[in-house]
Design an enzyme around this catalytic site. Structure first.
Site, PDB file in Angstrom:
ATOM      1  N   HIS A 163     -10.010   5.415   0.027  1.00 60.55           N
ATOM      2  CA  HIS A 163      -9.020   4.928   0.953  1.00 60.55           C
ATOM      3  C   HIS A 163      -9.385   3.456   1.437  1.00 60.55           C
ATOM      4  CE1 HIS A 163      -8.187   9.316   2.322  1.00 60.55           C
ATOM      5  NE2 HIS A 163      -7.805   9.282   0.829  1.00 60.55           N
TER       6      HIS A 163
HETATM    7  C1  FAD Z   1      -9.255   8.998  -7.478  1.00 57.84           C
HETATM    8  C2  FAD Z   1      -8.237   8.847  -6.078  1.00 57.84           C
HETATM    9  C3  FAD Z   1      -8.000   9.839  -5.434  1.00 57.84           C
HETATM   10  C4  FAD Z   1      -7.093  10.107  -4.355  1.00 57.84           C
HETATM   11  N1  FAD Z   1      -6.691  10.846  -3.601  1.00 57.84           N
HETATM   12  C5  FAD Z   1      -5.840  10.814  -2.451  1.00 57.84           C
HETATM   13  C6  FAD Z   1      -5.393  11.954  -1.777  1.00 57.84           C
HETATM   14  O1  FAD Z   1      -5.404  13.057  -2.190  1.00 57.84           O
HETATM   15  N2  FAD Z   1      -4.569  11.639  -0.730  1.00 57.84           N
HETATM   16  C7  FAD Z   1      -3.982  10.476  -0.292  1.00 57.84           C
HETATM   17  O2  FAD Z   1      -3.439  10.382   0.402  1.00 57.84           O
HETATM   18  N3  FAD Z   1      -4.597   9.441  -1.156  1.00 57.84           N
HETATM   19  C8  FAD Z   1      -5.574   9.708  -1.993  1.00 57.84           C
HETATM   20  N4  FAD Z   1      -6.102   8.403  -2.701  1.00 57.84           N
HETATM   21  C9  FAD Z   1      -5.576   7.297  -2.081  1.00 57.84           C
HETATM   22  C10 FAD Z   1      -4.179   6.617  -2.699  1.00 57.84           C
HETATM   23  O3  FAD Z   1      -4.113   6.644  -3.851  1.00 57.84           O
HETATM   24  C11 FAD Z   1      -4.080   4.990  -2.217  1.00 57.84           C
HETATM   25  O4  FAD Z   1      -4.285   4.824  -0.828  1.00 57.84           O
HETATM   26  C12 FAD Z   1      -2.834   4.673  -2.743  1.00 57.84           C
HETATM   27  O5  FAD Z   1      -2.754   4.659  -4.050  1.00 57.84           O
HETATM   28  C13 FAD Z   1      -2.679   3.058  -2.400  1.00 57.84           C
HETATM   29  O6  FAD Z   1      -1.769   2.415  -2.818  1.00 57.84           O
HETATM   30  P1  FAD Z   1      -1.552   1.198  -3.327  1.00 57.84           P
HETATM   31  O7  FAD Z   1      -0.246   0.655  -3.751  1.00 57.84           O
HETATM   32  O8  FAD Z   1      -2.084   0.192  -2.232  1.00 57.84           O
HETATM   33  O9  FAD Z   1      -2.586   0.747  -4.585  1.00 57.84           O
HETATM   34  P2  FAD Z   1      -2.541   1.333  -5.697  1.00 57.84           P
HETATM   35  O10 FAD Z   1      -1.907   2.604  -5.751  1.00 57.84           O
HETATM   36  O11 FAD Z   1      -4.050   1.128  -6.156  1.00 57.84           O
HETATM   37  O12 FAD Z   1      -1.508   0.542  -6.995  1.00 57.84           O
HETATM   38  C14 FAD Z   1      -2.040  -0.781  -7.212  1.00 57.84           C
HETATM   39  C15 FAD Z   1      -1.432  -0.896  -8.761  1.00 57.84           C
HETATM   40  O13 FAD Z   1      -1.678  -2.190  -9.184  1.00 57.84           O
HETATM   41  C16 FAD Z   1      -2.006  -2.186 -10.372  1.00 57.84           C
HETATM   42  N5  FAD Z   1      -3.142  -3.537 -10.660  1.00 57.84           N
HETATM   43  C17 FAD Z   1      -3.994  -3.807 -10.050  1.00 57.84           C
HETATM   44  N6  FAD Z   1      -4.344  -4.910 -10.311  1.00 57.84           N
HETATM   45  C18 FAD Z   1      -3.452  -5.305 -11.348  1.00 57.84           C
HETATM   46  C19 FAD Z   1      -3.333  -6.559 -12.124  1.00 57.84           C
HETATM   47  N7  FAD Z   1      -4.261  -7.713 -11.864  1.00 57.84           N
HETATM   48  N8  FAD Z   1      -2.373  -6.691 -12.890  1.00 57.84           N
HETATM   49  C20 FAD Z   1      -1.423  -5.593 -12.978  1.00 57.84           C
HETATM   50  N9  FAD Z   1      -1.615  -4.688 -12.290  1.00 57.84           N
HETATM   51  C21 FAD Z   1      -2.711  -4.457 -11.473  1.00 57.84           C
HETATM   52  C22 FAD Z   1      -2.816  -1.108 -10.550  1.00 57.84           C
HETATM   53  O14 FAD Z   1      -3.089  -0.667 -11.850  1.00 57.84           O
HETATM   54  C23 FAD Z   1      -2.291  -0.090  -9.649  1.00 57.84           C
HETATM   55  O15 FAD Z   1      -1.058   0.759 -10.454  1.00 57.84           O
HETATM   56  C24 FAD Z   1      -6.643   8.536  -3.637  1.00 57.84           C
HETATM   57  C25 FAD Z   1      -7.440   7.298  -4.483  1.00 57.84           C
HETATM   58  C26 FAD Z   1      -7.980   7.607  -5.550  1.00 57.84           C
HETATM   59  C27 FAD Z   1      -8.198   6.157  -6.367  1.00 57.84           C
END
Ligand code: FAD
Length: 371
Positions: free
Chosen positions: A290
């Site tokens: 997280h």
């Molecule tokens: C294994 C795991 C289990 C989890 N389980 C839960 C759960 O059960 N419940 C819950 O509430 N939360 C859970 N989380 C947390 C939740 O997934 C995150 O808080 C949420 O996805 C954050 O969203 P975000 O958009 O900030 O980032 P992300 O979802 O990480 O999205 C970022 C995106 O940007 C892309 N990216 C990054 N760098 C680059 C680049 N240089 N070029 C192109 N693309 C890029 C990545 O591939 C990704 O698709 C979990 C996380 C993980 C890793």
């Protein structure tokens, strides 16, 4: 204590991509590139004018120009990393790797917060947990087929269905610990399979005081960023985690669980004193994935704020960050739904929609419904 809400639809895990992106894929104004690594945001005269990326297949550098805005949503690790690679960040950090400063913003990559978690497991004397329920190829196949053909059975479960929000001290005004209950013996994020029936309590600290940071290892966009998690840096964080371990032992020792609990597997009976518990936590604690806070939203007077209330990067035109990195402080629960909420709110702002009226949402304290 209670069941968790899950992002599941028709018995299948429903990611943000499935919910929001897939239904929009046929729109003429949407192009979705996969296998494309963003390496830099292009800034000209103080305005973000596009994005540079490297195509995985051709290994060639490409540029996409932005007519209106660039929206950065690479998550709490990669969003600050991409900003730093683009020259937006703490000048001292950028100078170490020879990256010219495009915009000095000290807060980029700072303020990293995460939920640190330990897993405590007990053996179960009955063959009723994940190990026995799916033991052997026949049972595993049956589970798979039952799910594939009828959408039923254990394949629909995800073993992590209930939990709790607890206070590690009675004087706190809100819970500072979260529990996830798992119907299996969990080790190393579930990567190690333990041949025993049992159950696990994950316990994590919800509101850590410790702050880490995401920095650079290199100016090469393909090099991993440097992550300084800085967990357990304060007495309060260590106390809360230690208390969490003691509270879970108290829960597991309840008479209601007598028929389901035998030996404590982890941490085990040799871990008793404060010092032993602290040492065990230091050795075994893991992220519960997280991370937030590394491009935090804040007032203009806060020099560590990276984005403003509309998620616009301070001092750069046409650039917003929309992901978990903008949270100034970690939410007291899982981060997926709050991140989706941030994205929905941002979509409204981009479309010029008026803010929804504030709602009085009831919260529950000590079993009492409070206004
Ligand atoms: C294994 C795991 C289990 C989890 N389980 C839960 C759960 O059960 N419940 C819950 O509430 N939360 C859970 N989380 C947390 C939740 O997934 C995150 O808080 C949420 O996805 C954050 O969203 P975000 O958009 O900030 O980032 P992300 O979802 O990480 O999205 C970022 C995106 O940007 C892309 N990216 C990054 N760098 C680059 C680049 N240089 N070029 C192109 N693309 C890029 C990545 O591939 C990704 O698709 C979990 C996380 C993980 C890793």
């Amino acid at each position: 204590w209670g069941p968790y809400q899950l992002t599941i639809r028709d018995g299948q895990r429903w990611s943000a991509a499935r919910a929001y992106l897939h239904p929009a894929m046929s729109r003429p104004n949407l192009t979705c590139l996969t296998g494309a690594r963003t390496t830099r945001i292009i800034v000209e005269n103080g305005r973000a004018t596009g994005v540079e990326y490297v195509d995985d297949k051709t290994k060639t550098k490409q540029v996409v120009n932005a007519d209106k805005e660039v929206l950065l949503s690479a998550g709490a690790v990669q969003s600050p990393h991409i900003l730093q690679l683009s020259g937006i960040g703490d000048p001292e950090e950028l100078a170490k790797f020879g990256i010219p400063v495009v915009k000095a913003l000290k807060g980029v990559g700072a303020n990293l917060q995460d939920h640190l978690d330990v897993t405590m497991s007990w053996e179960c004397p009955q063959p009723i947990t994940a190990f026995s329920l799916r033991k052997g190829i026949v049972k595993t196949l049956m589970i798979g087929m039952n799910y594939a053909f009828f959408g039923k059975g254990m394949g629909r479960q995800q073993f992590l269905e209930s939990g709790a929000f607890l206070k590690s001290r009675p004087d706190l005004d809100r819970p500072d610990l979260q529990v996830h209950c798992v119907l299996a013996v969990m080790q190393d994020h579930g990567k190690v399979s333990v041949a025993k029936d049992g159950f696990t309590f994950h316990v994590c600290q919800l509101r850590p005081e410790s702050r880490g940071r995401v920095g650079l290892n290199s100016a090469d966009p393909f090099a991993d960023p440097a992550i300084f998690a800085n967990y357990l840096a304060t007495d309060e964080d260590r106390r809360a985690m230690r208390e969490g371990v003691r509270m879970m032992r108290h829960v597991a020792s309840q008479a209601a669980l007598d028929a389901y609990r035998s030996e404590e597997l982890f941490p085990g009976k040799d871990v008793e004193t404060d010092e032993q518990i602290d040492a065990w936590i230091r050795k075994h604690a893991e992220t519960i994935y997280h991370p937030v806070g590394t491009c935090k939203m804040g007032a203009a007077s806060d020099e560590m704020a990276v984005v403003d209330g509309e998620l616009k990067v301070r001092g750069i035109e046409g650039l917003r960050v929309i992901d978990a990195s903008v949270m100034p402080t970690l939410v007291g629960g899982n981060t997926n739904a709050p991140t989706i909420m941030i994205a929905e709110k941002a979509a409204d702002m981009l479309r010029g929609r008026a803010a929804l009226p504030a709602e009085d949402v009831a919260v529950f304290e000590d079993g009492q419904k409070a206004a």
